[in-house]
Design an enzyme around this catalytic site. Structure first.
Site, PDB file in Angstrom:
ATOM      1  N   ASP A 145       0.858  -1.172   0.000  1.00  0.00           N
ATOM      2  CA  ASP A 145       0.000   0.000   0.000  1.00  0.00           C
ATOM      3  C   ASP A 145       0.902   1.233   0.000  1.00  0.00           C
ATOM      4  O   ASP A 145       1.561   1.528   0.999  1.00  0.00           O
ATOM      5  CB  ASP A 145      -0.908  -0.009   1.224  1.00  0.00           C
ATOM      6  N   TYR A 158      -6.116  16.011  -7.734  1.00  0.00           N
ATOM      7  CA  TYR A 158      -5.438  15.213  -8.759  1.00  0.00           C
ATOM      8  C   TYR A 158      -4.527  16.090  -9.609  1.00  0.00           C
ATOM      9  O   TYR A 158      -3.361  15.747  -9.844  1.00  0.00           O
ATOM     10  CB  TYR A 158      -6.472  14.514  -9.632  1.00  0.00           C
ATOM     11  N   SER A 191       0.214  13.160 -15.998  1.00  0.00           N
ATOM     12  CA  SER A 191      -1.071  13.254 -16.686  1.00  0.00           C
ATOM     13  C   SER A 191      -1.146  14.580 -17.432  1.00  0.00           C
ATOM     14  O   SER A 191      -0.418  15.537 -17.093  1.00  0.00           O
ATOM     15  CB  SER A 191      -2.216  13.173 -15.662  1.00  0.00           C
TER      16      SER A 191
END
Length: 249
Positions: A60, A147, A134
Site C-alpha cells: 500500500d 489530482y 497526466s
C-alpha cells in the site's frame, strides 16, 4: 535494454499493466506491483504462461513503512516506473483532508520515497526513473483540484530530480491524456447514459479517440531506453493533442 530489472508500480491493471507487458515482451525482468497480494497474484497468473520471469510484490503506497519494505524486498533495479496513482473527484469545498492526503501520498510522495529508496542502486547501474503524470498536470479539471495538483507536482519533482541526479540517473516524465482502461470502461457503464459518456470520451481529445495502454507503454519504453540517453528532466505529453489547443468551429 534486454536484461534489465524494472519495477512498475500500479501494474496489475490499466496503464501500468500495459507498461509491464511491454517491458516483458522486450525481454526484461519486471516486478509487478499492486496494493494487495490478491491483485498481484491474479496478474502474475495471467502473465506467467508467456512470461515466467515476471515477479510480483504487494504494498500500500500510502503507507511509508510498506514502501520501505517493498524497496528492501525488491532489491536493486535498473529502472523505476512510478505509475501507481489515485483519482479522487470532488469539488474543492467538499473534498476531505483525508482524501487529499491519501491522494498526495500515492500520487506524489510514493514516487519521491521510492526514488530515494532505490537511489544507490540506480546510481550504480546508471538507471532511469520514469514518473507517470497526466495531461492534468498542465490543464485544470473541475472537481479535480487534488489530482491536478498531485500530477503538476510530479512534473516538478521530475525536473528537480533530473538536475540533482545527473549524470548517473536520468529522470523522465510521461503525461498521458485519456486512456482506455478497465477503470474508464467501468465509469462509462456506470453513467446514466453510457452511450453519451462514451461519445464524450471519444470527443475529448482533438484526435477524437482515447489512447490504448500499449501506446502509453511505447512512450515509457522510449523514455527508459538508452537510445534516448540525452533526454532527462523532460515531460512528454501523449494526449491526442488535448493540451496543444482547440481548432475553431
Amino acid at each position: 535494454m534486454s536484461g534489465q530489472r524494472i519495477l512498475v508500480t500500479g501494474s496489475t491493471r490499466g496503464i501500468g499493466r500495459g507498461i509491464a507487458e511491454r517491458f516483458l515482451q522486450d525481454g526484461e525482468t519486471v516486478i509487478l506491483h499492486g496494493r494487495t497480494t490478491q491483485a498481484v497474484d491474479r496478474a502474475l497468473s495471467d502473465l506467467h504462461p508467456d512470461f515466467p520471469h515476471a515477479e510480483g510484490l504487494a504494498a500500500d503506497l500510502s503507507d511509508r513503512s510498506a514502501i520501505r519494505r517493498l524497496a528492501e524486498v525488491c532489491g536493486a533495479i535498473d529502472v523505476l516506473i512510478n505509475n501507481a496513482g489515485l483519482y479522487i473527484e470532488g469539488p474543492a469545498d467538499r473534498l476531505t483532508a483525508t482524501d487529499w492526503n491519501r491522494l498526495m501520498a500515492v500520487n506524489l510522495s510514493a514516487a519521491w520515497l521510492l526514488s530515494r529508496a532505490f537511489l544507490d542502486g540506480l546510481r550504480e547501474r546508471r538507471g532511469v526513473i520514469v514518473n507517470i503524470a497526466s495531461d492534468a498536470a498542465f490543464i485544470g479539471v473541475a472537481a479535480g483540484s487534488a489530482y491536478c495538483a498531485s500530477k503538476g507536482a510530479l512534473v516538478g519533482l521530475t525536473r528537480a530530480l533530473a538536475i540533482e541526479l545527473m549524470p548517473e540517473v536520468r529522470v523522465m516524465c510521461v503525461c498521458p491524456g485519456p486512456v482506455e482502461t478497465d477503470m474508464m470502461r467501468d465509469q462509462v457503464k456506470a453513467a446514466t447514459d453510457p452511450i453519451a459518456a462514451q461519445a464524450q470520451w471519444l470527443d475529448y481529445a482533438p484526435l477524437k479517440r482515447v489512447a490504448r495502454p500499449d501506446e502509453i507503454a511505447a512512450l515509457v519504453a522510449c523514455a527508459a531506453s538508452r537510445d534516448t540517453g540525452f533526454a532527462t528532466g523532460a515531460a512528454w505529453l501523449i494526449d491526442g493533442g488535448l493540451t496543444a489547443g482547440k481548432r475553431p468551429g
